[in-house]
Write a protein that holds these residues in place. Structure first.
Motif, PDB file in Angstrom:
ATOM      1  N   ARG A  53       0.880  -1.174   0.000  1.00  0.00           N
ATOM      2  CA  ARG A  53       0.000   0.000   0.000  1.00  0.00           C
ATOM      3  C   ARG A  53       0.917   1.224   0.000  1.00  0.00           C
ATOM      4  O   ARG A  53       2.142   1.104   0.035  1.00  0.00           O
ATOM      5  CB  ARG A  53      -1.017   0.002   1.167  1.00  0.00           C
ATOM      6  N   GLY A  54       0.294   2.420  -0.014  1.00  0.00           N
ATOM      7  CA  GLY A  54       1.084   3.640  -0.191  1.00  0.00           C
ATOM      8  C   GLY A  54       1.165   3.932  -1.677  1.00  0.00           C
ATOM      9  O   GLY A  54       1.460   3.032  -2.489  1.00  0.00           O
ATOM     10  N   ALA A  55       0.902   5.200  -2.040  1.00  0.00           N
ATOM     11  CA  ALA A  55       0.706   5.528  -3.457  1.00  0.00           C
ATOM     12  C   ALA A  55       1.867   5.102  -4.367  1.00  0.00           C
ATOM     13  O   ALA A  55       1.647   4.390  -5.357  1.00  0.00           O
ATOM     14  CB  ALA A  55       0.409   7.026  -3.584  1.00  0.00           C
ATOM     15  N   PRO A  56       3.119   5.485  -4.081  1.00  0.00           N
ATOM     16  CA  PRO A  56       4.180   5.092  -5.018  1.00  0.00           C
ATOM     17  C   PRO A  56       4.369   3.577  -5.110  1.00  0.00           C
ATOM     18  O   PRO A  56       4.589   3.040  -6.204  1.00  0.00           O
ATOM     19  CB  PRO A  56       5.433   5.765  -4.441  1.00  0.00           C
ATOM     20  N   ARG A  88      -7.564  -0.368  -6.604  1.00  0.00           N
ATOM     21  CA  ARG A  88      -7.811   0.712  -5.629  1.00  0.00           C
ATOM     22  C   ARG A  88      -8.022   2.024  -6.394  1.00  0.00           C
ATOM     23  O   ARG A  88      -7.344   2.276  -7.381  1.00  0.00           O
ATOM     24  CB  ARG A  88      -6.649   0.848  -4.642  1.00  0.00           C
ATOM     25  N   THR A 175       8.239   9.126   1.348  1.00  0.00           N
ATOM     26  CA  THR A 175       8.023  10.512   0.914  1.00  0.00           C
ATOM     27  C   THR A 175       8.259  11.402   2.156  1.00  0.00           C
ATOM     28  O   THR A 175       9.363  11.911   2.344  1.00  0.00           O
ATOM     29  CB  THR A 175       6.618  10.672   0.314  1.00  0.00           C
ATOM     30  N   GLN A 202      -2.065   2.491  10.160  1.00  0.00           N
ATOM     31  CA  GLN A 202      -0.768   2.440   9.456  1.00  0.00           C
ATOM     32  C   GLN A 202       0.325   3.181  10.221  1.00  0.00           C
ATOM     33  O   GLN A 202       1.506   2.839  10.119  1.00  0.00           O
ATOM     34  CB  GLN A 202      -0.885   3.046   8.044  1.00  0.00           C
ATOM     35  N   SER A 242       1.024  12.129   0.023  1.00  0.00           N
ATOM     36  CA  SER A 242      -0.222  12.357  -0.725  1.00  0.00           C
ATOM     37  C   SER A 242      -0.485  11.197  -1.671  1.00  0.00           C
ATOM     38  O   SER A 242       0.439  10.629  -2.257  1.00  0.00           O
ATOM     39  CB  SER A 242      -0.123  13.642  -1.550  1.00  0.00           C
ATOM     40  N   ASP A 243      -1.748  10.870  -1.829  1.00  0.00           N
ATOM     41  CA  ASP A 243      -2.147   9.837  -2.790  1.00  0.00           C
ATOM     42  C   ASP A 243      -2.521  10.436  -4.134  1.00  0.00           C
ATOM     43  O   ASP A 243      -2.459   9.760  -5.163  1.00  0.00           O
ATOM     44  CB  ASP A 243      -3.309   9.020  -2.237  1.00  0.00           C
ATOM     45  N   ASN A 253      -5.014  12.782   0.872  1.00  0.00           N
ATOM     46  CA  ASN A 253      -4.153  11.861   1.624  1.00  0.00           C
ATOM     47  C   ASN A 253      -5.045  11.098   2.607  1.00  0.00           C
ATOM     48  O   ASN A 253      -6.254  11.311   2.671  1.00  0.00           O
ATOM     49  CB  ASN A 253      -3.038  12.641   2.343  1.00  0.00           C
ATOM     50  N   LYS A 254      -4.445  10.224   3.375  1.00  0.00           N
ATOM     51  CA  LYS A 254      -5.184   9.362   4.309  1.00  0.00           C
ATOM     52  C   LYS A 254      -6.165  10.174   5.161  1.00  0.00           C
ATOM     53  O   LYS A 254      -5.852  11.279   5.604  1.00  0.00           O
ATOM     54  CB  LYS A 254      -4.161   8.632   5.204  1.00  0.00           C
TER      55      LYS A 254
END
Ligand code: MRU
Length: 364
Positions: A53-56, A88, A175, A202, A242-243, A253-254
């Motif tokens: 998980r996590g955008a990157p 997702r 990040t 998280q 940021s997502d 973001n979350k």
């Protein structure tokens, strides 16, 4: 990232077994387990179930998912990309990585696609490491300047963060946490306030685990404590990830990030967002009501997951049976509350003009 004294990434390719390996993040912090992604389906499951998980990291996993899918059937690029895109909805890095795969692979002869898909995934993986390091250095410049102003009066620079924007959310470094790690490397005595980040925790499970592995001083707080600590002068700066960030600087973001940004604004505390250009959605003029916000399962709200007294993983219900719930996974922080965006190309204002100027670099 160092795990038990060994250098690790969150995802990597092992040529000896032609395997894509990940750290299973659903097991942390209780168990360190490496999983092999064997086909397209297991890559989709890993993203959907948040083993990664996590955008990157979602983007990098999707690129490897394309490789795994084409390895099964080289003529399935569209189907493979559609399956991965559906895993997702919020992190734009997923679409960004899939678009890169389409751009590179679609016009290529079938007999070259598999090998090229692997090369591209490895490239995106290694780029991510370099981008996160660059972001960390730019952020560390800002933290050093802040520390110069604060160091007369206090022992530590107190950084508050939300969710996990660390090595585990990327391939390595992170990040927001890359900013922390690079600031520590420069000799600034950093202390991190870690929001637990309900509902999936998280912050408690992942950020505390990786800060512990890196021996960075930190304190876990419940999500509602940040505002109080800011009023007490115990937070010098907030740094989050940021997502998906819109062209005008609105930051998705979350869930809970917005409330921290409001509290930081009210207390005159700088609020930085560290993100790679791959997390900017240049097609979106603004973020509010335009970014798809993931709606997650009700049991994340009514239950808490953890380790039971017998040492085994389990879940405990905290709400009455049948209660109605609402579980948005992300929120949007308006650009006016963001002090600056920290990118791999340096810090920029969260404003349309400054962000649009980055698009050329993003398109290269
Ligand atoms: O639901 P998650 O754990 O994938 O959400 C992760 C976050 O919100 C991170 O803060 C975000 O991806 C940005 S940092 C890499």
């Amino acid at each position: 990232m160092i795990v038990n004294g060994k250098n690790r990434q969150s995802i990597w390719y092992d040529a000896s077994g032609d395997e894509v390996l990940i750290i299973d993040q659903t097991r942390l912090p209780h168990e360190f387990k490496v999983l092999s992604l064997v086909n397209l389906e297991s890559a989709c499951v890993a993203i959907q179930s948040m083993q990664v998980r996590g955008a990157p990291l979602i983007g990098v996993t999707a690129a490897y998912g394309v490789y795994l899918g084409l390895r099964e059937d080289p003529d399935s690029l569209d189907r493979v990309c559609r399956a991965l895109a559906a895993t997702r909805p919020t992190a734009v890095n997923l679409q960004w990585a899939l678009q890169r795969c389409r751009d590179r692979l679609a016009g290529m002869p079938l007999d070259r696609r598999v090998e090229q898909a692997l090369a591209l995934a490895q490239n995106i993986e290694q780029e991510d490491v370099a981008i996160c390091e660059a972001m960390g250095e730019h952020g560390a410049d800002l933290m050093e300047q802040l520390w110069q102003r604060k160091s007369q009066d206090q022992d530590h620079l107190n950084i508050l963060t939300h969710c996990n924007a660390g090595s585990l959310a990327t391939v390595d470094w992170g990040t927001a946490m890359s900013v922390v790690y690079k600031t520590v490397q420069r000799g600034v005595p950093v202390h991190v306030w870690v929001d637990e980040t309900r509902p999936r925790n998280q912050g408690a499970a992942l950020t505390c685990w990786e800060l512990g592995q890196a021996a960075v001083p930190h304190t876990l707080i419940v999500d509602n404590a940040g505002g109080h600590l800011m009023q007490q002068g115990q937070v010098d700066v907030c740094v989050v990830g940021s997502d998906r960030t819109a062209r005008n600087g609105d930051v998705c973001n979350k869930i809970g990030t917005y409330l921290k940004a409001l509290a930081a604004y009210d207390n005159g505390i700088p609020f930085y967002v560290a993100l790679p250009l791959s997390s900017i959605d240049f097609s979106l003029e603004s973020g509010l009501n335009r970014i798809p916000i993931e709606e997650r399962d009700s049991d994340e709200v009514t239950e808490v997951a953890g380790i039971m007294p017998d040492g085994l993983p389990g879940r405990v219900r905290t709400a009455p049976p049948g209660v109605r719930t609402n579980n948005p996974g992300f929120d949007v922080t308006p650009a006016r509350l963001v002090t600056a965006l920290i990118t791999e190309h340096g810090a920029v204002k969260a404003e349309t003009e400054a962000i649009s100027a980055l698009q050329g670099a993003a398109d290269r």
